[in-house]
Write a protein that holds these residues in place. Structure first.
Motif, PDB file in Angstrom:
ATOM      1  N   THR A 117       9.655   8.103  -4.823  1.00 15.52           N
ATOM      2  CA  THR A 117       8.497   7.368  -5.316  1.00 15.52           C
ATOM      3  C   THR A 117       8.130   7.841  -6.719  1.00 15.52           C
ATOM      4  OG1 THR A 117       7.675   7.099  -3.071  1.00 15.52           O
ATOM      5  CG2 THR A 117       6.080   6.808  -4.841  1.00 15.52           C
ATOM      6  N   ARG A 118       7.841   6.855  -7.578  1.00 17.07           N
ATOM      7  CA  ARG A 118       7.460   7.152  -8.954  1.00 17.07           C
ATOM      8  C   ARG A 118       6.015   6.715  -9.193  1.00 17.07           C
ATOM      9  NH1 ARG A 118      12.240   3.896 -11.691  1.00 17.07           N
ATOM     10  NH2 ARG A 118      11.307   2.429 -10.278  1.00 17.07           N
ATOM     11  N   PRO A 119       5.344   7.324 -10.168  1.00 16.99           N
ATOM     12  CA  PRO A 119       3.996   6.855 -10.498  1.00 16.99           C
ATOM     13  C   PRO A 119       4.025   5.367 -10.844  1.00 16.99           C
ATOM     14  CG  PRO A 119       4.462   8.922 -11.622  1.00 16.99           C
ATOM     15  CD  PRO A 119       5.759   8.468 -10.980  1.00 16.99           C
ATOM     16  N   GLY A 120       3.067   4.629 -10.309  1.00 22.61           N
ATOM     17  CA  GLY A 120       2.998   3.199 -10.571  1.00 22.61           C
ATOM     18  C   GLY A 120       3.718   2.343  -9.538  1.00 22.61           C
ATOM     19  N   ASP A 121       4.432   2.969  -8.599  1.00 19.42           N
ATOM     20  CA  ASP A 121       5.101   2.177  -7.563  1.00 19.42           C
ATOM     21  C   ASP A 121       4.099   1.463  -6.665  1.00 19.42           C
ATOM     22  OD1 ASP A 121       7.649   2.775  -8.413  1.00 19.42           O
ATOM     23  OD2 ASP A 121       8.092   4.190  -6.807  1.00 19.42           O
ATOM     24  N   TYR A 122       2.921   2.035  -6.501  1.00 20.88           N
ATOM     25  CA  TYR A 122       1.904   1.454  -5.635  1.00 20.88           C
ATOM     26  C   TYR A 122       0.609   1.262  -6.408  1.00 20.88           C
ATOM     27  CZ  TYR A 122       5.108   3.008  -2.025  1.00 20.88           C
ATOM     28  OH  TYR A 122       6.226   3.214  -1.264  1.00 20.88           O
ATOM     29  N   GLU A 141      31.609   0.232   8.971  1.00 20.01           N
ATOM     30  CA  GLU A 141      31.113   1.596   9.166  1.00 20.01           C
ATOM     31  C   GLU A 141      29.598   1.540   9.330  1.00 20.01           C
ATOM     32  OE1 GLU A 141      32.167   4.155   5.920  1.00 20.01           O
ATOM     33  OE2 GLU A 141      34.180   3.313   5.788  1.00 20.01           O
ATOM     34  N   THR A 142      29.055   2.484  10.070  1.00 16.78           N
ATOM     35  CA  THR A 142      27.605   2.628  10.201  1.00 16.78           C
ATOM     36  C   THR A 142      27.225   4.035   9.782  1.00 16.78           C
ATOM     37  OG1 THR A 142      27.513   1.063  12.035  1.00 16.78           O
ATOM     38  CG2 THR A 142      25.645   2.554  11.793  1.00 16.78           C
ATOM     39  N   ASP A 143      26.162   4.117   9.012  1.00 17.98           N
ATOM     40  CA  ASP A 143      25.650   5.423   8.604  1.00 17.98           C
ATOM     41  C   ASP A 143      24.127   5.319   8.539  1.00 17.98           C
ATOM     42  OD1 ASP A 143      25.640   8.077   7.860  1.00 17.98           O
ATOM     43  OD2 ASP A 143      26.952   7.808   6.126  1.00 17.98           O
ATOM     44  N   TRP A 144      23.475   6.438   8.337  1.00 19.61           N
ATOM     45  CA  TRP A 144      22.017   6.482   8.294  1.00 19.61           C
ATOM     46  C   TRP A 144      21.559   6.913   6.918  1.00 19.61           C
ATOM     47  CZ3 TRP A 144      24.956   6.846  12.416  1.00 19.61           C
ATOM     48  CH2 TRP A 144      24.552   6.152  13.563  1.00 19.61           C
ATOM     49  N   LEU A 145      20.473   6.310   6.459  1.00 20.06           N
ATOM     50  CA  LEU A 145      19.867   6.662   5.174  1.00 20.06           C
ATOM     51  C   LEU A 145      18.645   7.534   5.421  1.00 20.06           C
ATOM     52  CD1 LEU A 145      19.950   3.242   3.306  1.00 20.06           C
ATOM     53  CD2 LEU A 145      21.325   5.260   2.808  1.00 20.06           C
ATOM     54  N   ASP A 146      18.791   8.803   5.149  1.00 19.45           N
ATOM     55  CA  ASP A 146      17.669   9.725   5.250  1.00 19.45           C
ATOM     56  C   ASP A 146      17.087   9.825   3.843  1.00 19.45           C
ATOM     57  OD1 ASP A 146      15.817  11.585   6.020  1.00 19.45           O
ATOM     58  OD2 ASP A 146      17.260  13.177   6.424  1.00 19.45           O
ATOM     59  N   THR A 147      16.287   8.822   3.479  1.00 24.44           N
ATOM     60  CA  THR A 147      15.902   8.614   2.085  1.00 24.44           C
ATOM     61  C   THR A 147      14.847   9.560   1.547  1.00 24.44           C
ATOM     62  OG1 THR A 147      14.301   6.976   2.807  1.00 24.44           O
ATOM     63  CG2 THR A 147      16.475   6.183   2.117  1.00 24.44           C
ATOM     64  N   LYS A 148      14.026  10.144   2.423  1.00 26.02           N
ATOM     65  CA  LYS A 148      12.943  10.997   1.944  1.00 26.02           C
ATOM     66  C   LYS A 148      12.166  10.249   0.855  1.00 26.02           C
ATOM     67  CE  LYS A 148      15.188  15.236   3.349  1.00 26.02           C
ATOM     68  NZ  LYS A 148      16.126  14.570   4.178  1.00 26.02           N
ATOM     69  N   PRO A 176       0.839  -1.200   0.000  1.00 24.19           N
ATOM     70  CA  PRO A 176       0.000   0.000   0.000  1.00 24.19           C
ATOM     71  C   PRO A 176       0.876   1.254   0.000  1.00 24.19           C
ATOM     72  CG  PRO A 176       0.091  -0.942   2.194  1.00 24.19           C
ATOM     73  CD  PRO A 176       0.864  -1.863   1.286  1.00 24.19           C
ATOM     74  N   ASP A 177       0.376   2.314  -0.590  1.00 29.76           N
ATOM     75  CA  ASP A 177       1.089   3.592  -0.594  1.00 29.76           C
ATOM     76  C   ASP A 177       1.105   4.130   0.837  1.00 29.76           C
ATOM     77  OD1 ASP A 177       1.890   6.270  -0.762  1.00 29.76           O
ATOM     78  OD2 ASP A 177       0.980   6.515  -2.737  1.00 29.76           O
ATOM     79  N   PRO A 178       2.281   4.308   1.432  1.00 28.70           N
ATOM     80  CA  PRO A 178       2.364   4.770   2.821  1.00 28.70           C
ATOM     81  C   PRO A 178       1.796   6.171   3.055  1.00 28.70           C
ATOM     82  CG  PRO A 178       4.458   3.865   2.101  1.00 28.70           C
ATOM     83  CD  PRO A 178       3.598   3.982   0.885  1.00 28.70           C
ATOM     84  N   ASP A 179       1.535   6.913   1.987  1.00 25.37           N
ATOM     85  CA  ASP A 179       1.010   8.272   2.146  1.00 25.37           C
ATOM     86  C   ASP A 179      -0.508   8.348   2.062  1.00 25.37           C
ATOM     87  OD1 ASP A 179       3.533   9.418   2.495  1.00 25.37           O
ATOM     88  OD2 ASP A 179       3.851   9.509   0.334  1.00 25.37           O
ATOM     89  N   ILE A 180      -1.162   7.258   1.735  1.00 24.59           N
ATOM     90  CA  ILE A 180      -2.613   7.280   1.567  1.00 24.59           C
ATOM     91  C   ILE A 180      -3.276   6.490   2.703  1.00 24.59           C
ATOM     92  CG2 ILE A 180      -4.552   6.604   0.097  1.00 24.59           C
ATOM     93  CD1 ILE A 180      -2.692   6.974  -2.300  1.00 24.59           C
ATOM     94  N   PRO A 181      -4.056   7.175   3.551  1.00 27.26           N
ATOM     95  CA  PRO A 181      -4.756   6.458   4.627  1.00 27.26           C
ATOM     96  C   PRO A 181      -5.740   5.438   4.056  1.00 27.26           C
ATOM     97  CG  PRO A 181      -4.807   8.830   4.990  1.00 27.26           C
ATOM     98  CD  PRO A 181      -4.300   8.607   3.592  1.00 27.26           C
TER      99      PRO A 181
END
Length: 174
Positions: A160-165, A148-155, A106-111
């Motif tokens: 997200t592209r059209p059709g991903d969800y 090494e450890t780092d963080w992914l601030d992926t935003k 499911p699209d995480p942005d759509i309730p």
């Protein structure tokens, strides 16, 4: 991934409608892939993750990257089978939770309507998960170096592209 490489091979042990059907842990997996790979990038099944990494390290020329639950790093058995002699080069922890659901994501942005047991009715909620994920990377050109450890601030929304969800199909259980 084909946006970044001329040659990408997709596979799974099950027929998912795309890619090749390959048992990656089978002895003839490299023959089924039909070539050695520069990089092997996968989301292995959790209980076979260490076997997947060890097999990928045999087959890949340059490195291996696996998307795993953060709990993958835990445990004496996995440490002794994998990490003691083959520590990853880098661990990349996602800043935000990666929403992964079995089947159509499911699209995480759509309730979506979700049954709330306490309220005994459907309520609208964005899909979420309580599981944290990370990328573990073994770069063979940097073997022997301290992890090494780092963080992914992926935003995620920016990626997200059209059709991903797909459009939501059924209400989810809370």
């Amino acid at each position: 991934m084909s946006e970044y490489s001329d040659r990408v091979i997709g596979s799974d042990i099950q027929d998912l409608g795309f890619g090749r059907v390959i048992d990656f842990l089978a002895e003839n997996a490299s023959a089924m892939i039909n070539a050695r790979s520069n990089w092997i990038i996968t989301n292995p099944p959790f209980k076979h993750g260490d076997a997947f990494v060890l097999r990928a390290l045999e087959l890949a020329e340059d490195g291996v990257a696996v998307l795993v639950r953060c709990a993958f790093a835990e445990g004496r058995g996995r440490y002794e089978r994998l990490f003691r002699d083959n520590p990853p080069t880098v661990r990349l922890q996602f800043v935000d939770r990666v929403v992964m659901h079995k089947g159509d994501p499911p699209d995480p942005d759509i309730p979506l309507p979700v049954w709330d047991k306490k309220k005994r009715k459907y309520v609208m909620r964005k899909p979420s998960t309580a599981t944290s994920y990370e990328w573990m990377v073994w770069d063979k050109s940097r073997a022997g170096q301290k992890t090494e450890t780092d963080w992914l601030d992926t935003k995620r929304a920016e990626l997200t592209r059209p059709g991903d969800y797909d459009a939501p199909k059924l209400p989810l259980a809370a």
